[in-house]
Design a protein around this motif. Structure first.
Motif, short mmCIF file in Angstrom:
data_model
loop_
_atom_site.label_atom_id
_atom_site.label_comp_id
_atom_site.label_asym_id
_atom_site.label_seq_id
_atom_site.Cartn_x
_atom_site.Cartn_y
_atom_site.Cartn_z
N ARG A 53 0.85 -1.21 0.00
CA ARG A 53 0.00 0.00 0.00
C ARG A 53 0.88 1.26 0.00
O ARG A 53 0.57 2.23 -0.67
N ARG A 54 1.96 1.22 0.78
CA ARG A 54 2.88 2.35 0.86
C ARG A 54 3.48 2.67 -0.52
O ARG A 54 3.68 3.82 -0.87
N HIS A 55 3.72 1.62 -1.29
CA HIS A 55 4.28 1.79 -2.64
C HIS A 55 3.20 1.93 -3.70
O HIS A 55 3.51 1.98 -4.90
N GLN A 56 1.94 1.94 -3.28
CA GLN A 56 0.78 2.12 -4.16
C GLN A 56 0.77 1.12 -5.32
O GLN A 56 0.66 1.49 -6.49
N ARG A 91 5.32 -12.06 -14.89
CA ARG A 91 4.87 -10.70 -15.20
C ARG A 91 5.85 -9.66 -14.68
O ARG A 91 6.16 -8.68 -15.36
N LEU A 92 6.34 -9.87 -13.46
CA LEU A 92 7.33 -8.94 -12.90
C LEU A 92 8.62 -8.95 -13.71
O LEU A 92 9.23 -7.90 -13.93
N ARG A 93 9.02 -10.12 -14.17
CA ARG A 93 10.24 -10.26 -14.99
C ARG A 93 10.09 -9.48 -16.29
O ARG A 93 11.02 -8.80 -16.73
N ASN A 116 -3.35 -9.04 -11.13
CA ASN A 116 -3.17 -7.70 -11.70
C ASN A 116 -1.69 -7.38 -11.85
O ASN A 116 -0.85 -7.90 -11.12
N ASP A 117 -1.40 -6.50 -12.80
CA ASP A 117 -0.01 -6.07 -13.01
C ASP A 117 0.40 -5.11 -11.91
O ASP A 117 -0.36 -4.22 -11.53
N SER A 118 1.62 -5.26 -11.44
CA SER A 118 2.16 -4.40 -10.38
C SER A 118 2.64 -3.07 -10.96
O SER A 118 3.28 -3.04 -12.01
N ALA A 119 2.35 -2.01 -10.25
CA ALA A 119 2.81 -0.69 -10.67
C ALA A 119 4.28 -0.47 -10.28
O ALA A 119 4.99 0.26 -10.95
N ARG A 120 4.70 -1.13 -9.20
CA ARG A 120 6.06 -0.98 -8.71
C ARG A 120 6.59 -2.32 -8.21
O ARG A 120 5.83 -3.16 -7.77
N LEU A 121 7.90 -2.45 -8.26
CA LEU A 121 8.57 -3.62 -7.71
C LEU A 121 8.94 -3.29 -6.27
O LEU A 121 9.84 -2.49 -6.02
N VAL A 122 8.23 -3.88 -5.32
CA VAL A 122 8.47 -3.59 -3.90
C VAL A 122 9.64 -4.45 -3.42
O VAL A 122 9.59 -5.67 -3.50
N GLN A 123 10.69 -3.78 -2.92
CA GLN A 123 11.89 -4.47 -2.44
C GLN A 123 12.25 -4.06 -1.03
O GLN A 123 13.30 -4.45 -0.53
N SER A 124 11.38 -3.30 -0.39
CA SER A 124 11.68 -2.81 0.95
C SER A 124 10.83 -3.54 1.98
O SER A 124 9.97 -4.35 1.65
#
Length: 152
Positions: free
Chosen positions: A62-65, A132-134, A72-80
């Motif tokens: 949620r923090r990375h929206q 999808r992330l790849r 669904n496709d991710s808007a951002r790659l969350v790594q934190s």
């Protein structure tokens, strides 16, 4: 068909596995048991840990929206946050919750559900999601995979 796709999400699979484990623990015990107190304690710790892990992952996403829906496709790659330790903390939490309830309910015969559930999650959700992330994040995702393991 859209209804079926909307129901093809990990929580529905988890609820189905939990329902099966509960029925097994109440109807078909065959006198089998994990033991008195340790299974309840370990089960509670696994369920509690799974809930906390899910909350941490959802808050970070949620923090990375970005979406938490696996189709669904991710808007951002969350790594934190928790994603520094596991690429799939919510799926890991689902497995922990299932294992915890199986222990707590003393559902000995339902124990094989844990690896079956893990396999279902991996084939239906993890692999397609990682593909999808790849495609979307290319080198960033490749570097992330080198740093962080899929499960733990």
């Amino acid at each position: 068909m859209k209804l079926v796709r909307s129901l093809d999400i990990p929580p529905v699979w988890l609820l189905a596995a939990l329902a099966f484990a509960w029925v097994q623990s109440t109807r078909w015990t065959y006198g089998l048991s994990f033991g008195p107190v340790w299974a309840d304690l370990l089960g509670g710790l696994l369920v509690g840990g799974g809930v906390v892990l899910t909350a941490l992952a959802v808050m970070e996403m949620r923090r990375h929206q970005t979406t938490i829906h696996p189709h669904n496709d991710s808007a951002r790659l969350v790594q934190s946050g928790i994603f520094k330790r596991s690429r799939n903390p919510i799926y890991l939490a689902d497995v922990m919750i299932l294992a915890g309830f199986i222990l707590y309910w003393d559902a000995v015969l339902a124990l094989p559900l844990v690896p079956v559930f893990l396999w279902i999650l991996e084939k239906r959700f993890v692999i397609p999601e990682e593909n999808r992330l790849r495609k979307t994040f290319r080198m960033d995702f490749a570097r992330y995979c080198e740093k962080v393991r899929r499960w733990v």
